[in-house]
Design an enzyme around this catalytic site. Structure first.
Site, mmCIF file in Angstrom:
data_model
loop_
_atom_site.group_PDB
_atom_site.id
_atom_site.type_symbol
_atom_site.label_atom_id
_atom_site.label_comp_id
_atom_site.label_asym_id
_atom_site.label_seq_id
_atom_site.Cartn_x
_atom_site.Cartn_y
_atom_site.Cartn_z
ATOM 1 N N ASP A 14 0.780 -1.241 0.000
ATOM 2 C CA ASP A 14 0.000 0.000 0.000
ATOM 3 C C ASP A 14 0.819 1.303 0.000
ATOM 4 O O ASP A 14 0.490 2.238 0.741
ATOM 5 C CB ASP A 14 -0.972 0.012 1.196
ATOM 6 N N LYS A 112 -6.715 -5.091 -2.960
ATOM 7 C CA LYS A 112 -7.453 -5.671 -1.837
ATOM 8 C C LYS A 112 -8.410 -4.648 -1.254
ATOM 9 O O LYS A 112 -8.260 -3.452 -1.485
ATOM 10 C CB LYS A 112 -6.465 -6.143 -0.769
ATOM 11 N N CYS A 157 -1.899 -2.511 7.799
ATOM 12 C CA CYS A 157 -1.832 -3.509 6.732
ATOM 13 C C CYS A 157 -0.525 -4.295 6.728
ATOM 14 O O CYS A 157 -0.510 -5.473 6.375
ATOM 15 C CB CYS A 157 -2.092 -2.851 5.390
HETATM 16 C C1 VGL Z 1 -4.620 0.874 5.606
HETATM 17 C C2 VGL Z 1 -6.126 1.963 6.951
HETATM 18 C C3 VGL Z 1 -7.144 1.692 6.079
HETATM 19 C C4 VGL Z 1 -3.212 0.449 5.370
HETATM 20 C C5 VGL Z 1 -5.636 0.588 4.710
HETATM 21 O O1 VGL Z 1 -2.823 0.256 4.200
HETATM 22 O O2 VGL Z 1 -2.467 0.290 6.353
HETATM 23 N N1 VGL Z 1 -4.870 1.558 6.727
HETATM 24 N N2 VGL Z 1 -6.886 1.009 4.961
#
Ligand code: VGL
Ligand code: ZN
Length: 211
Positions: A14, A112, A157
């Site tokens: 991410d 995802k 994540c």
């Molecule tokens: C994430 C909060 C919400 C992340 C993803 O990638 O850590 N954090 N969605």
């Protein structure tokens, strides 16, 4: 020093605009992972990058829940869900990789959190644990034994991906300086690092990699 070998894979979790300063859900110094990852990415025989990729009105968005604000926690079907600002909406600029991230060596991109009704912190499965993303099978298919985890956010994540990777039977090494945390609530980042250590994950700095 740690030698990278056949059977190793780097996971880049991410590293997207919305998780960097100026984005919708900025992780403090989120873009700080980019030069670190760029320096090591070519040394890995396999690289997988994930993108948080939510439809509009996603269950994790505070805006979806009347009267709720970002960072409040709600119970949804037996799981505790932190509510976030709208972020990483599929196909929007905020969901793009951070532009300076070197993606040429990325072999697979996995998206995802694509189901409107369930969140997926882990690159391996949804938070309700009912469905996998297929990543464990993919990694096994290409001969992966060890995964190195980098990216955002350490306590969300990255943590979920590391724990599930280990449950799926991989050796897991978390590259501490190639990750940054949101630390919500405060203390969560430290807790996540301890938890990963306690569960048998190695926490390593990238200067310990022989590249
Ligand atoms: C994430 C909060 C919400 C992340 C993803 O990638 O850590 N954090 N969605
Ligand atoms: Zn998300």
């Amino acid at each position: 020093m740690e030698q990278i070998r056949a059977g190793d894979a780097l996971l880049i979790v991410d590293v997207q605009k919305d998780f960097c300063p100026g984005g919708a859900l900025p992780v403090p110094e989120g873009d700080g992972v980019v030069p670190v990852i760029n320096r090591i990415v070519r040394a890995f025989p396999a690289v997988v990058a994930t993108q948080d990729w939510h439809p509009e009105g996603h269950i994790s968005f505070a805006s979806r829940h009347a009267g709720k604000k970002p960072f409040e926690v709600v119970g949804i079907g037996g799981t505790q869900q932190v509510l976030w600002p709208d972020h990483c909406v599929a196909g929007t600029g905020g969901a793009d990789f951070q532009p300076a991230l070197e993606t040429r060596a990325v072999r697979f991109v996995l998206r995802k959190g694509t189901d409107r009704e369930v969140d997926s912190y882990s690159a391996f499965r949804d938070n309700d644990r009912r469905r996998t993303t297929g990543l464990a099978s993919l990694l096994r298919e290409i001969g992966t034994e060890r995964i190195y985890v980098s990216g955002l956010a350490t306590d969300v994540c990255v943590r979920a991906t590391a724990l599930d990777g280990r449950d799926a039977g991989f050796q897991v090494i978390v590259l501490e300086d190639a990750c940054r945390g949101v630390d919500v609530p405060p203390g969560n980042l430290k807790k996540a690092l301890h938890e990963m250590k306690d569960r048998g994950m190695r926490i390593l700095r990238t200067d310990a990699l022989q590249i």
